[in-house]
Design a protein around this motif. Structure first.
Motif, PDB file in Angstrom:
ATOM      1  N   LYS A  33       0.831  -1.206   0.000  1.00 42.88           N
ATOM      2  CA  LYS A  33       0.000   0.000   0.000  1.00 42.88           C
ATOM      3  C   LYS A  33       0.870   1.262   0.000  1.00 42.88           C
ATOM      4  N   ALA A  34       1.985   1.157   0.735  1.00 44.01           N
ATOM      5  CA  ALA A  34       2.882   2.313   0.832  1.00 44.01           C
ATOM      6  C   ALA A  34       3.473   2.682  -0.530  1.00 44.01           C
ATOM      7  N   VAL A  35       3.738   1.636  -1.336  1.00 42.09           N
ATOM      8  CA  VAL A  35       4.284   1.888  -2.677  1.00 42.09           C
ATOM      9  C   VAL A  35       3.245   2.624  -3.522  1.00 42.09           C
ATOM     10  N   ILE A  36       1.999   2.156  -3.436  1.00 48.88           N
ATOM     11  CA  ILE A  36       0.929   2.787  -4.220  1.00 48.88           C
ATOM     12  C   ILE A  36       0.665   4.215  -3.745  1.00 48.88           C
ATOM     13  N   ASN A  37       0.651   4.393  -2.420  1.00 47.20           N
ATOM     14  CA  ASN A  37       0.326   5.710  -1.856  1.00 47.20           C
ATOM     15  C   ASN A  37       1.527   6.626  -1.715  1.00 47.20           C
ATOM     16  N   ASN A  38       2.678   6.159  -2.172  1.00 40.38           N
ATOM     17  CA  ASN A  38       3.869   7.006  -2.110  1.00 40.38           C
ATOM     18  C   ASN A  38       4.188   7.483  -0.696  1.00 40.38           C
ATOM     19  N   GLU A  39       4.254   6.526   0.222  1.00 45.35           N
ATOM     20  CA  GLU A  39       4.496   6.897   1.620  1.00 45.35           C
ATOM     21  C   GLU A  39       5.979   7.039   1.948  1.00 45.35           C
ATOM     22  N   PHE A  40       6.836   7.011   0.941  1.00 45.44           N
ATOM     23  CA  PHE A  40       8.271   7.088   1.222  1.00 45.44           C
ATOM     24  C   PHE A  40       8.773   8.509   1.069  1.00 45.44           C
TER      25      PHE A  40
END
Ligand code: C2E
Ligand code: MG
Ligand code: MG
Ligand code: MG
Length: 289
Positions: A33-40
């Motif tokens: 999900k973090a990859v999709i939501n750009n949480e980095f």
């Protein structure tokens, strides 16, 4: 704190973030999900040129802004990202952010700050990495010579002739290449000579040996080796003045570590660089007068 050093350290982060198979599954789901939501986000740690005292480069270090757990360091999720292959998508986001940031700094007149980005073995096994790097440079308009890619010996050891071809291909883009955590792997001198590497980054465990003014035989061996192979040397994890002076006396080219700065968000690192470089320049002027 356990550092990720390859395939056999997984249990450390599992103990901290995902102890049970269920927790591991949840972490993996959150990571997707973090990859999709750009949480980095990307923090930047300065490197100081020891010949000039000027900070002219930074290393990009990924952070995960987890919606519930706060900001997570790479050690907490890179191993799982490697295992699941998600590292390729994460790495691409980091590369693009870093190139855009560095290009923006140049446009705003902060001069020639180079940026280095870490690659993982999963990324170099894929055949689209060349295109990904090419596109990151094109999209950001960052001149290739300001981008350095950090690889580790163990990543390249798996298949030396493939590594050689592949690194030459990357080099043809105009980027520079560094061997990260140098000294912890098994590369021989003859092997190093075959690879188109520009820089050795001495692992901080060896730099740590010289923390209180002692000397480090390994640091000195790497310095000698780099001289005969004409490579740049960066010392990682420099925490004390004694270490800094020792490295300077050995002719080490760059220092990176808490003595200079911890990794910082983009805006803060820029303030720090400007401040530090102005001070260095004014000291140099004072010395002349
Ligand atoms: P690395 O590439 O060797 O990065 C240096 C690490 O040492 C960073 O930890 C940095 O915060 C830490 N460090 C710097 N100065 C000092 C010091 O003076 N003392 C001590 N004790 N530590 C210092 P960080 O940010 O937690 O990164 C850990 C590792 O995660 C990196 O090691 C790198 O292997 C990996 N990593 C980070 N970002 C990325 C990324 O975007 N992609 C991939 N594939 N790996 C990444
Ligand atoms: Mg690195
Ligand atoms: Mg390193
Ligand atoms: Mg290291």
């Amino acid at each position: 704190q356990a550092r990720y050093q390859g395939g056999n350290n997984y249990q450390f982060y599992h103990q901290r973030l995902a102890t049970t198979p269920l927790e591991r599954l949840q972490l993996e789901k959150a990571l997707r999900k973090a990859v999709i939501n750009n949480e980095f986000s990307v923090d930047y740690q300065p490197k100081m040129n020891l010949h000039t005292g000027i900070i002219d480069s930074v290393e990009a270090l990924v952070r995960w802004r987890h919606p519930h757990k706060g900001v997570l360091d790479p050690d907490d999720f890179i191993p799982l990202a490697e295992e699941t292959g998600l590292i390729s998508a994460i790495g691409e986001q980091v590369l693009n952010k870093a190139c855009q940031e560095a290009a923006a700094w140049r446009q705003r007149g902060f001069g020639d700050i180079s940026i280095s980005v870490n690659l993982s073995s999963h990324q170099i096994r894929r055949n689209d990495l060349y295109d990904i790097i090419y596109n990151a440079l094109q999209n950001s308009q960052l001149p290739a010579e300001y981008l350095e890619l950090e690889l580790t010996e163990s990543m390249l050891m798996e298949d030396i002739s493939h590594a050689q071809d592949f690194l030459n291909q990357l080099r043809s883009l105009g980027v520079r290449l560094a061997l990260d955590d140098f000294g912890t792997g098994y590369s021989s001198l003859s092997y190093l000579k075959r690879l188109p590497i520009d820089t050795l980054k001495i692992d901080r465990s060896f730099v740590a040996e010289a923390r209180q003014g002692e000397t480090s035989p390994i640091v000195e061996a790497v310095m000698a080796m780099s001289e005969s192979l004409r490579l740049n040397v960066v010392a990682e994890g420099v925490e004390t003045r004694e270490q800094l002076h020792y490295l300077e006396s050995l002719g080490c080219d760059y220092a990176q570590g808490y003595i200079i700065s911890r990794p910082l968000p983009a805006s803060e690192v820029l303030t720090l660089i400007r401040h530090s470089n102005l001070q260095t320049l004014s000291q140099a002027t004072d010395a002349v007068h």
